[in-house]
Design an enzyme around this catalytic site. Sequence first.
Site, PDB file in Angstrom:
ATOM      1  N   GLU A 225       9.048   8.935  -5.995  1.00 45.82           N
ATOM      2  CA  GLU A 225       8.274   9.960  -6.712  1.00 45.82           C
ATOM      3  C   GLU A 225       6.890  10.142  -6.091  1.00 45.82           C
ATOM      4  O   GLU A 225       6.360  11.250  -6.044  1.00 45.82           O
ATOM      5  CB  GLU A 225       8.155   9.606  -8.200  1.00 45.82           C
ATOM      6  CG  GLU A 225       9.488   9.576  -8.948  1.00 45.82           C
ATOM      7  CD  GLU A 225      10.315  10.836  -8.807  1.00 45.82           C
ATOM      8  OE1 GLU A 225       9.736  11.917  -8.581  1.00 45.82           O
ATOM      9  OE2 GLU A 225      11.553  10.746  -8.893  1.00 45.82           O
ATOM     10  N   HIS A 228       7.086  12.545  -3.321  1.00 41.74           N
ATOM     11  CA  HIS A 228       6.976  13.943  -3.777  1.00 41.74           C
ATOM     12  C   HIS A 228       5.524  14.308  -4.074  1.00 41.74           C
ATOM     13  O   HIS A 228       5.054  15.385  -3.711  1.00 41.74           O
ATOM     14  CB  HIS A 228       7.781  14.158  -5.060  1.00 41.74           C
ATOM     15  CG  HIS A 228       9.264  14.173  -4.864  1.00 41.74           C
ATOM     16  ND1 HIS A 228       9.885  14.917  -3.902  1.00 41.74           N
ATOM     17  CD2 HIS A 228      10.261  13.537  -5.546  1.00 41.74           C
ATOM     18  CE1 HIS A 228      11.199  14.751  -3.986  1.00 41.74           C
ATOM     19  NE2 HIS A 228      11.455  13.903  -4.970  1.00 41.74           N
ATOM     20  N   GLU A 239      19.138  21.708  -0.666  1.00 45.77           N
ATOM     21  CA  GLU A 239      20.301  22.594  -0.531  1.00 45.77           C
ATOM     22  C   GLU A 239      21.218  22.010   0.540  1.00 45.77           C
ATOM     23  O   GLU A 239      20.821  21.095   1.265  1.00 45.77           O
ATOM     24  CB  GLU A 239      19.890  24.025  -0.199  1.00 45.77           C
ATOM     25  CG  GLU A 239      19.019  24.154   1.024  1.00 45.77           C
ATOM     26  CD  GLU A 239      18.479  25.570   1.187  1.00 45.77           C
ATOM     27  OE1 GLU A 239      18.692  26.400   0.284  1.00 45.77           O
ATOM     28  OE2 GLU A 239      17.861  25.828   2.219  1.00 45.77           O
ATOM     29  N   THR A 249      13.573  13.328  10.448  1.00 49.15           N
ATOM     30  CA  THR A 249      14.660  12.980   9.517  1.00 49.15           C
ATOM     31  C   THR A 249      15.819  13.917   9.835  1.00 49.15           C
ATOM     32  O   THR A 249      15.638  15.139   9.835  1.00 49.15           O
ATOM     33  CB  THR A 249      14.227  13.180   8.049  1.00 49.15           C
ATOM     34  OG1 THR A 249      13.758  14.521   7.885  1.00 49.15           O
ATOM     35  CG2 THR A 249      13.148  12.212   7.637  1.00 49.15           C
ATOM     36  N   ALA A 253      23.822  16.605   4.471  1.00 47.66           N
ATOM     37  CA  ALA A 253      24.489  17.559   3.588  1.00 47.66           C
ATOM     38  C   ALA A 253      23.937  17.534   2.168  1.00 47.66           C
ATOM     39  O   ALA A 253      23.731  18.567   1.546  1.00 47.66           O
ATOM     40  CB  ALA A 253      25.986  17.281   3.560  1.00 47.66           C
TER      41      ALA A 253
HETATM   42 ZN   LIG Z   1      13.162  13.200  -5.799  1.00 49.38          ZN
END
Ligand SMILES: [Zn+2]
Length: 415
Positions: A225, A228, A239, A249, A253
């Site tokens: 977290e 983020h 997606e 990185t 998928a």
């Molecule tokens: Zn996350």
Amino acid sequence: MKTISILAITMFFLRSFSAYGQMCGSYDYQQAEFNNNPSLKSSFNSIEQFINQRQQVAIMSRGEETVIKIPVVVHILYHTQDEKISDAQVQNQIDILNACFRRRNADSVNTPLRFKSVAADCGIEFQLATSDSRSRSTTGIIRKYTPIEKWKMDDKMKFSSSMGDDAWDPSSYLNIWICRLDKLAGYASFPGGEMNKDGLAIDFAALGTVGATSGYGMGKTAVHELGHWLGLKHLWGDEYCGDDGVADTPKQAGYTIGCPNNIRITCGNSPNGDMYMNYMDFTNDACTNMFTIGQKMRMKALFEPGGSRFSLLSSKGLTTPLIFEIPLQENDPKWLKPQLFPNPTSTTLTLDLTYDARWVGSTLQITNLTGLSMMQQKITSKVQQINVQNFPSGVYILAAKREDGLSIKLQFVKL
Ligand SMILES: [Zn+2]
């Protein structure tokens, strides 16, 4: 073929993810915030542009690196006594953050050889605040009782007015709310979000290495977290084979759960395959062990002048306080009150103590106005029925006292 593999991933997810339902809500949270306030979308896009420009600068000036220290304030919102977690449990989580962000975690040896060259010491550390915004001494830990049993991803835990706790100035502190989340391990606000909602919410069970009840009990939820909060996206870019804005990185998928150890090729990422041991996947805590250099550069870009975390560098949160008296904490917020109804009554009273589960187990006593005891009764539930049918008409006092010294006194009329 593609359809089948997505279906297989989805079914795997539904089976194995039941401990939480959702490991991280940050992406959904961000989309909901964009819907509520469309202007956030353009602020997010300009931060994305800023990161893209500045991470190049940061890469070139790599070398003379100073470690960034972020002051942290932890808001513990407890409903039951066992949720009133100790300072040691909080410190344990802080230690895990520092180990992971500095690549000093013991399990960094598990990073596979094929990815070792891009694994990074991010040069970012976290420390409980020593000084509040008024230069008063603090432990950086706030404990507050709340009548709310479970919280949703709607930020209510971030406001005292909704029975949570207000953020400390987010330009100077990282705010972490530790509370019981509903089917969710945690979620983070994103750079450029609304300031009074800035920070992380983490479920008790996903905190540190104590109280582990799932595959997410080694404190890596907060690491993810914080990624983020510092501008990182999920590895799959939210997606199918999406972009996370990081060059080193591999595309992958979708998310990973459990603890794989094979090379898994998706999205043409041969020969190395998915980087599912990266903190920004959903892999079990025991099997994540790295951020990459590219992720580090995204995070560090936010601390460049003009970046959305730049102000933290001049925070006074880790300085020696000027006032050493630690302010008393508001353990029992003022909006909490017991209810007694109907009043007057001729038969039964209802004592509603749902605001504070800690009353269950105490004894209540009813006396008349001359002090004569009419009844004693154990409080066995948060909503207690009391039969006063046989009392003579008159005015009575209902009183109760708890071991921690808190007491209530309520007056009622028997018809
Ligand atoms: Zn996350």
